[in-house]
Motif scaffolding. Structure first.
Motif, short mmCIF file in Angstrom:
data_model
loop_
_atom_site.label_atom_id
_atom_site.label_comp_id
_atom_site.label_asym_id
_atom_site.label_seq_id
_atom_site.Cartn_x
_atom_site.Cartn_y
_atom_site.Cartn_z
N ALA B 197 0.84 -1.20 0.00
CA ALA B 197 0.00 0.00 0.00
C ALA B 197 0.87 1.25 0.00
O ALA B 197 0.61 2.20 -0.74
CB ALA B 197 -0.92 -0.01 1.21
N MET B 198 1.93 1.24 0.82
CA MET B 198 2.80 2.42 0.86
C MET B 198 3.52 2.59 -0.46
O MET B 198 3.70 3.71 -0.94
CB MET B 198 3.79 2.28 2.02
N GLY B 201 1.67 4.48 -2.82
CA GLY B 201 1.49 5.90 -2.54
C GLY B 201 0.65 6.22 -1.32
O GLY B 201 0.31 7.38 -1.10
N ALA B 202 0.30 5.20 -0.50
CA ALA B 202 -0.53 5.47 0.67
C ALA B 202 0.34 5.88 1.85
O ALA B 202 1.39 5.30 2.09
CB ALA B 202 -1.34 4.22 1.03
N SER B 203 -0.13 6.89 2.59
CA SER B 203 0.56 7.29 3.81
C SER B 203 0.33 6.23 4.87
O SER B 203 -0.45 5.30 4.67
CB SER B 203 0.01 8.63 4.29
N ARG B 206 -3.33 6.27 5.94
CA ARG B 206 -4.13 5.72 4.85
C ARG B 206 -3.99 4.19 4.80
O ARG B 206 -4.96 3.47 4.61
CB ARG B 206 -3.58 6.34 3.54
#
Lengths: 366, 297
Positions: B197-198, B201-203, B206
């Protein structure tokens, strides 16, 4: 080509990483160019995956730098980004995980859309790009399936689609084909290579499978114990390995320890065919199976070098066959490959020789 | 298909396989029969009979017990019980999930220490731990004294013998039962999913909302059931901390068997509890299947 070499897409300099007393990476430096298919090859534990994860941001190197060139084609706006200063979610690289790491609670299209949603793109744009990439990986009919309902090869394609749909500057692939069975793997090798041309993304693939690296990559970095042994294109790597370890890892070979002098190579008390190499002193002679010639032992045939041995086994593969010959005094048998069925019976005494210019002589450094 | 098989050889092999399996499973089957199937069948049987004069059950078959169970006076008790159990469960999730999450982020050896600390209170008698709350919550107890001293209140608050006290007591008793399954779910979660997920592009926040939370909901629901069901059936805490003013379904069942000597009605109430439990587990399984994307478990 020279201008490409001048501005590599990824520049890795002096990267080191230790876990306690274990050195995972030691002084790794390499350049990866635009639109290149680059392979990191080595046995498990050689540090190749650590290096890939350092590029993606999931490992913090203890030292060294990893930079990415931006504004790729125009030298005017070319700048360098310090990748190590960015958190993983801000790096313009995407990683395809060995286990694929698909989100089990999302459909195939939701998995693929996830990265685009994080970029804050418009819904219509996301839908269009997801539909496009599903066509690219030929999974249009699986858009609303869950990962658990897919076969291994289909999951692999979803993972690939999820990564390339982001149009990253670099796509990192961790053992992309290892979870697939042999036949699917061969198809996917061709497929990956085709895709890389089609989408025009730089691929960096980690693999322990030398055939996979040789067949797909433009250049290969062979890694051992956290260090880079050699970086070269597949042909150079095969024909001009810098060490016996590289020679042994890339393709099949017979390695004979001996002494190199200005006028030739001596082992087992015999002079063996070898071209002058510049190596003096303890040396290793590396010879590839396809270069080895076997002749029925005929004392009158003086042209054939002077090693002789006994045929231990023969293997017929259809187009080619491999003959294994034990030579007294050599630790490992000599392998010889030839076109067609084996020419010698098991137990036959044969002379073993090779063209001098095909022998690779390397310094024997422990 | 089956017609193609030679009936003799096929069924003989099948019999042998079944026999082998039975040999291995009989201890488990015997246990379940003796301690679950028989008691549940007894309760089911009792629920259709008439109360005996001095407890027990007597012959005439009747449905009156079920009719009685939906009288308004009892419906009120169910509502109070459900409210208290639901509040306890909600608080247990609110406190237990972050606790389990924090533990799962500790270095490996501290995780074990933290988990031992979580289950440690279980080594003390449940009654003693509940009595301790009486001391803590009474009008001269440390809670009131502290509040008085720092001037937050002018007179001691009435904390003990309130529904709030019951919730606190139940929460304290069953909190570990939500921490442990949530921890197990977090521990089982493939860390590569978070990395994926990271990487897309997920923080961190998120990633938690999109990946960690949804995939640990089945574990959290198991924890919720482990808290909700015993909270609903508990009769010690409502009595000691509720002062007998808060009557829950557990008290009602206990009273039917021990004081009112109305076993059939007690049996009906107990069956309702079993139904709630089964319903809860069925719901959990359905949600887990949905989240994991498996057609059938």
């Amino acid at each position: 080509m020279t201008s490409m070499a001048a501005t590599p897409l990824i520049r890795i300099r002096g990267v080191g990483k230790r876990y306690g007393s274990v050195t995972a990476l030691a002084d790794v430096s390499l350049d990866i160019h635009h639109n290149e298919f680059f392979a990191l090859l080595g046995p498990s534990g050689c540090g190749k995956t650590t290096l890939l994860r350092a590029i993606a941001g999931f490992e913090d190197p203890d030292e060294g730098s990893i930079t990415l060139t931006t504004g790729d084609t125009q030298p005017a706006d070319a700048g360098e980004v310090d990748l190590l200063a960015l958190p993983p979610n801000r790096r313009p690289v995407n990683l395809m995980f060995q286990s694929y790491a698909l989100f089990p609670h999302m459909t195939v299209s939701a998995n693929i859309a996830y990265g685009l949603e994080r970029e804050g793109l418009a819904r219509s744009e996301i839908a269009r790009r997801v539909a496009d990439v599903l066509v690219t990986v030929d999974l249009q009919d699986k858009a609303s399936a869950r990962p658990r309902q897919l076969s291994g090869g289909q999951r692999q394609r979803v993972a690939l689609a999820r990564a390339i749909v982001k149009r990253p500057k670099v796509l990192l692939l961790d053992e992309p084909l290892s979870a697939l069975d042999r036949r699917v793997r061969a198809d996917m090798q061709v497929e990956l290579k085709r895709l890389q041309h089609e989408v025009g993304i730089t691929f960096v693939v980690v693999t322990h499978d030398q055939e996979e690296a040789m067949s797909m990559a433009d250049r290969i970095a062979v890694m051992e114990h956290g260090r880079i042994s050699q970086i070269a294109d597949p042909v150079t790597l095969y024909q001009r390995p810098v060490s016996a370890a590289v020679a042994d890892f890339i393709g099949m070979s017979t390695i004979i320890p001996g002494q190199a002098a200005v006028d030739g190579f001596t082992a087992l008390g015999e002079r063996l065919p070898a071209a002058p190499s510049g190596v003096i002193g303890p040396a290793l002679l590396v010879i590839r199976p396809e270069d080895v010639r076997l002749h029925a032992d005929d004392p009158t045939d003086a042209a054939m070098g002077s090693l002789s041995g006994t045929v231990l086994a023969t293997h017929f593969f259809g187009g080619t066959s491999t003959t294994t010959v034990t030579v007294a005094g050599l630790g490992r048998p000599v392998l010889a490959t030839q076109i067609g069925p084996p020419a010698h019976r098991i137990g036959a005494v044969v002379r073993v020789g090779w063209p001098a210019e095909r022998a690779i002589v390397l310094p024997d450094t422990p | 298909m089956t017609l193609a098989h030679r009936p003799g050889g096929h069924s003989a092999a099948r019999r042998r396989a079944l026999l082998g399996r039975a040999t291995l499973t009989w201890p488990g089957l015997a246990y379940i029969t003796a301690f679950m199937a028989v008691p549940v069948l007894l309760v089911l049987g009792f629920s259709f009979l008439t109360r005996g004069r001095f407890g027990g059950v007597v012959a005439p078959f009747t449905l009156d017990n079920f009719a009685r169970a939906v009288e308004p006076v009892y419906l009120r008790i169910y509502a109070v019980s459900l409210l208290i159990a639901a509040a306890t469960t909600a608080l247990a999730l609110l406190i237990g999930y972050p606790t389990a999450y924090a533990i799962s982020r500790l270095p490996a050896r501290w995780r074990t220490v933290a988990l031992i600390c979580i289950v440690l209170p279980f080594w003390t008698s449940f009654l003693i731990r509940t009595y301790a709350w009486i001391l803590l919550l009474n009008s001269e107890g440390p809670v009131n004294r502290t509040l008085l001293e720092i001037g937050l209140i002018g007179a001691p608050l009435r904390l003990l013998y309130t529904p709030g006290a019951v919730i606190v007591g139940l929460l304290y008793a069953y909190l570990p039962l939500v921490v442990l399954p949530v921890y197990a779910a977090l521990d089982r979660l493939d860390p590569l999913l978070r990395e994926a997920a990271m990487n897309l592009g997920a923080s961190r926040a998120r990633t938690f909302w999109d990946i960690t939370l949804p995939l640990t909901i089945p574990g959290a629901l198991i924890g919720a059931i482990f808290v909700f069901v015993p909270s609903l059936g508990n009769f010690v805490v409502p009595e000691l901390l509720g002062g007998g003013k808060t009557v829950m379904i557990g008290n009602l069942i206990r009273d039917q068997f021990l004081e009112a000597r109305d076993w059939p009605f007690g049996a009906v109430l107990a069956l309702m509890m079993i139904a709630v439990l089964l319903g809860a587990f069925a719901g959990q399984a359905a949600i887990a299947r949905r989240i994991n994307g498996t057609a059938r478990a």
